[in-house]
Design an enzyme around this catalytic site. Structure first.
Site, short mmCIF file in Angstrom:
data_model
loop_
_atom_site.label_atom_id
_atom_site.label_comp_id
_atom_site.label_asym_id
_atom_site.label_seq_id
_atom_site.Cartn_x
_atom_site.Cartn_y
_atom_site.Cartn_z
N ASP A 2 -1.27 -11.42 4.53
CA ASP A 2 -1.25 -10.12 5.18
C ASP A 2 -2.51 -9.97 6.04
OD1 ASP A 2 -0.79 -7.53 5.88
OD2 ASP A 2 -0.69 -6.72 3.85
N LYS A 32 -7.67 -19.08 -3.21
CA LYS A 32 -8.97 -18.74 -3.77
C LYS A 32 -9.09 -19.47 -5.10
CE LYS A 32 -12.81 -16.34 -3.59
NZ LYS A 32 -13.87 -16.67 -2.63
N ASP A 35 -11.95 -16.85 2.03
CA ASP A 35 -13.12 -16.29 2.72
C ASP A 35 -13.56 -17.21 3.85
OD1 ASP A 35 -13.57 -17.98 0.58
OD2 ASP A 35 -15.50 -17.11 0.02
N ASP A 92 -2.94 -10.78 10.33
CA ASP A 92 -3.43 -9.69 11.19
C ASP A 92 -4.69 -10.11 11.93
OD1 ASP A 92 -1.45 -7.89 10.75
OD2 ASP A 92 -2.74 -6.30 9.94
N TYR A 152 1.70 -8.01 -4.42
CA TYR A 152 2.44 -6.84 -3.97
C TYR A 152 3.65 -6.54 -4.85
CZ TYR A 152 -0.31 -6.94 0.35
OH TYR A 152 -1.34 -6.93 1.25
#
Ligand code: NAD
Length: 356
Positions: free
Chosen positions: A247, A190, A223, A251, A140
């Site tokens: 993020d 990852k 994942d 959520d 970001y």
């Protein structure tokens, strides 16, 4: 104690009003005095000051001991210049205050088990996950970033970059949080694909070995973590991860509880005022109708008292009052179930006050 209050847009003003009533009641009960100063952020700041984060707001926050924020954004500002969108105000204040850690508990209140999207047998083992998300680095904020055109076609890119000090400090927040819970941290990355993730994993392991070996540390690829969260959330205690993955996972963890109107969050830095806010947005569809659930914001006050002011008793008092309110059957529309008592934002705030 000085608190900078930033209601923001949409339901922000309604939910913050109820949270402040609760704060005052707790102050009265425990003989504490909280001074508040109000500031603007998001759409209302764009309308008034021309920018989503006026300098005056940053100064007021820096001069306070903690910040309470409602929510930002709404359709009115959806089509304006992306450089000054309301959400830029949020990113900006986190950056300005050096709030590098976002701490989000995703808890299923037993009284709201019916709202949970997962099968009862899956959540029988409980749903109490704390996601610690890195907030001021990663993709970001990474440079270079670009939105351009080349050879007649559009392209865009961002850069995911993490420096060692950023990884170490967020890992420490997670390990410290785990020590106060059930002592387990799962680091999500990852690393099978991304170089930045391989560095992330190595540094988390190093930080763990250099002072937190009493905490259990595991690793998951993002994942798999997303899948495990819905398959068996009880396996998680604290999840620590970068900005982008955090993020999404925070959520997801919140959404499966079925009650985003119930969940608070804290954004913390080193030595700066912490910022406390509900995880939901400005809910333009119900704004101004006295329908919003104020409990996430009220619970954000509880987190503030606990984390910024070390007021455990006061925070426990709020948590108990919220639980009692649910037990008594008070429900706003978002958590309504048959047989319960449908109330508006203000009446829900009043019910919590009565329990305090
Ligand atoms: P949202 O969280 O505002 O709303 C999603 C759904 O949940 C809506 O149906 C809404 O009515 C409901 N809801 C949310 N909070 C509620 C509450 N306290 N009580 C009852 N119902 C509630 O997300 P969205 O609709 O995707 O976004 C709306 C605006 O909020 C957008 O402008 C978005 O950018 C902004 N937003 C801001 C934040 C923030 O300020 N931190 C976070 C997310 C979205």
């Amino acid at each position: 104690m000085k608190i900078c209050v930033i209601p923001g847009d949409g339901i922000g003003t309604e939910i913050v009003e109820q949270a402040l009533r609760v704060l005052e009641a707790v102050g009265d009960r425990f003989g504490r005095k909280f001074d508040t100063v109000e500031a603007r952020i998001g759409g209302i700041a764009i309308d008034t000051d021309g920018v989503p984060l006026p300098e005056e707001t940053v100064e007021k926050c820096k001069a306070s001991d903690a910040v309470l924020l409602g929510a930002v954004g709404g359709p009115k500002w959806d089509t304006i210049d992306p450089a000054i969108r309301p959400e830029k105000g949020l990113l900006g204040i986190r950056k300005a205050l050096g709030l590098f850690a976002n701490v989000r508990p995703a808890t299923l209140f037993p009284q709201l088990a019916h709202s949970c999207y997962l099968r009862p047998d899956i959540v029988a083992g409980g749903l109490d996950v704390m996601v610690v998300r890195e907030l001021t680095g990663g993709i970001y904020f990474g440079e270079p970033r670009e939105d351009g055109e080349s050879n007649g076609e559009r392209y865009g890119f961002n850069t995911m970059v993490y420096y060692e000090h950023e990884i170490r400090r967020i890992a420490r927040v997670a390990f410290e949080a785990a020590r106060k819970r059930s002592g387990r941290v799962c680091s999500v990355d990852k690393a099978n694909v991304l170089d930045v993730s391989r560095v992330w994993r190595e540094i988390v392991i190093d930080e763990h070995q250099s002072g937190y070996s009493d905490v259990e540390l595991t690793h998951l690829y993002v994942d798999n973590a997303a899948m495990q969260l819905v398959r068996d959330p009880s396996q998680f205690d604290v999840i620590v991860t970068g900005n982008l993955f955090g993020d999404i996972l925070s959520d997801e963890a919140a959404a499966i509880t079925g009650s985003i109107g119930m969940l608070p969050s804290a954004s913390l830095g080193e030595g700066n005022p912490g910022l406390y806010e509900p995880i939901h947005g400005s809910a333009p569809d119900i704004a101004g109708q006295d329908k919003a659930n104020p409990l996430a914001t009220i619970l954000s006050i509880s987190m503030m008292l606990r984390h910024s002011f070390d007021m455990t008793e006061e925070a426990d008092c709020i948590d108990r009052a919220v639980a009692a309110t649910l037990e008594q059957g008070f429900r706003t529309g978002d958590i309504m179930q048959g047989g319960a008592r449908l109330v508006g934002c203000r009446a829900m705030g009043q019910a919590v006050l009565d329990n305090i």
